[in-house]
Design an enzyme around this catalytic site. Structure first.
Site, PDB file in Angstrom:
ATOM      1  N   LYS A  10      -2.498  -2.000  -5.370  1.00 24.61           N
ATOM      2  CA  LYS A  10      -1.427  -0.995  -5.251  1.00 24.61           C
ATOM      3  C   LYS A  10      -0.367  -1.261  -6.307  1.00 24.61           C
ATOM      4  O   LYS A  10      -0.220  -2.394  -6.803  1.00 24.61           O
ATOM      5  CB  LYS A  10      -0.793  -0.995  -3.856  1.00 24.61           C
ATOM      6  N   ASP A 136       2.126  -6.104   3.441  1.00 21.35           N
ATOM      7  CA  ASP A 136       1.442  -5.074   2.643  1.00 21.35           C
ATOM      8  C   ASP A 136       0.071  -4.703   3.205  1.00 21.35           C
ATOM      9  O   ASP A 136      -0.566  -3.774   2.710  1.00 21.35           O
ATOM     10  CB  ASP A 136       1.237  -5.571   1.199  1.00 21.35           C
TER      11      ASP A 136
END
Ligand code: ATP
Length: 289
Positions: A10, A136
């Site tokens: 990401k 995350d």
């Protein structure tokens, strides 16, 4: 039986800190999106009650410190699974880079084992479990593009950003996320405009998206490692439409629309940085298996 799961990295298009929480974490608000740079995780069912991690990358721990190991252990305990698994990690995402490589491996392990062991958990349930491993991991369970709040584990999906190239460069240093957050100066932060980024994405406005990137942690990491800032300056010099540090760094990414410009940025950076990648922004919640 064996299955293969994809674990994409990401980037943060915007990262803001809203305050410090009682549990010592920071309250964040960030826009995360997946890119086409992914680890491949192979999961092989074994009758013995153990978790074995295999990887050729010397920076990837092969014991309970590995986030994929923790994901498997958590799922085994949560669902009372008695068999074991061999987890083979083909590492492509740079380690300790601000690209959530470990978190994505953990998320892919949760998704993959849910299938391999026929557990029938929903993505929401997997994301909730993932949050216990790391902030995350929840986002990585879903992928796509999202506003992440809380300590990063509260996920609100938003639309796919305008399509473009993402050129990433990682200097040889590793950055500890905890260390960067510890050095944040809550009084003198320059906050990015997260709302403007959300607007840009919803309007599918590439120029506005490029003008709205921002990361409150940049100043902290730049102070600790000036070479990271130099990479960002080089990216702009080579013609990137936008350049920003991802997460707590040290990876810096640039957004580029046109192929010729992408090649210029990529080749320019290759001259003085070993780890450089040019990939597409995915931003979509595709099938990750
Ligand atoms: P984030 O962007 O979520 O802060 P990061 O990209 O900065 O993460 P990781 O690549 O996840 O950082 O690695 C951070 C540390 O986690 C590494 O130093 C490594 O020892 C450990 N680690 C545990 N599991 C993994 C894994 N599967 N892959 C890579 N590193 C792992």
């Amino acid at each position: 039986m064996k299955i293969l799961v994809k674990a994409p990295a990401k980037i943060n298009l915007s990262l803001d800190i809203l305050g410090k929480r009682k549990d010592n974490y920071h309250e964040v608000r960030m826009i995360m999106t997946t890119i086409d740079l992914a680890d491949r995780i192979e999961l092989e069912d074994i009758p013995e009650n153990k978790i074995i991690i295999q990887s050729h990358n010397r920076f990837v721990p092969d014991d309970q410190r590995n986030l994929a190991y923790q994901a498997a252990a958590l799922l085994k305990e949560h669902c009372n699974v008695k068999q074991g698994v061999i987890i083979t990690i083909d590492k492509v995402i740079p380690v300790a880079a601000g690209l959530a490589g470990g978190s994505s491996d953990a998320a892919a392990t949760l998704r993959g084992l849910n299938k391999l062991w026929n557990l029938g958990l929903s993505l929401d349930e997997l994301a909730e479990l993932g949050a216990r491993i790391g902030s995350d991991v929840s986002f990585c369970v879903y992928g796509g593009t999202a506003i992440a709040t809380g300590r990063g584990e509260k996920i609100e999906h938003i639309q796919v950003p305008p399509s473009c190239w993402v050129v990433l460069a990682k200097p040889v240093i590793g950055v500890s996320t905890a260390e960067v957050y510890k050095n944040v100066d809550m009084q003198n932060m320059v906050h990015p405009n997260v709302d403007r980024m959300i607007e840009a994405i919803s309007e599918n406005n590439y120029e506005k998206m490029c003008n709205s990137v921002g990361n409150v942690l940049e100043a902290v990491t730049f102070q600790m490692h000036p070479e990271v800032e130099r990479i960002k300056e080089q990216m702009k010099k080579f013609g990137a439409d936008a350049a920003l540090m991802s997460g707590s760094g040290p990876t810096v990414f640039s957004l580029v629309r046109h192929d010729s410009r992408m090649h210029r940025v990529y080749n320019g950076l290759k001259g003085f940085c070993e780890q450089v990648y040019a990939v597409r922004l995915i931003g979509e919640r595709e099938t990750l298996e």
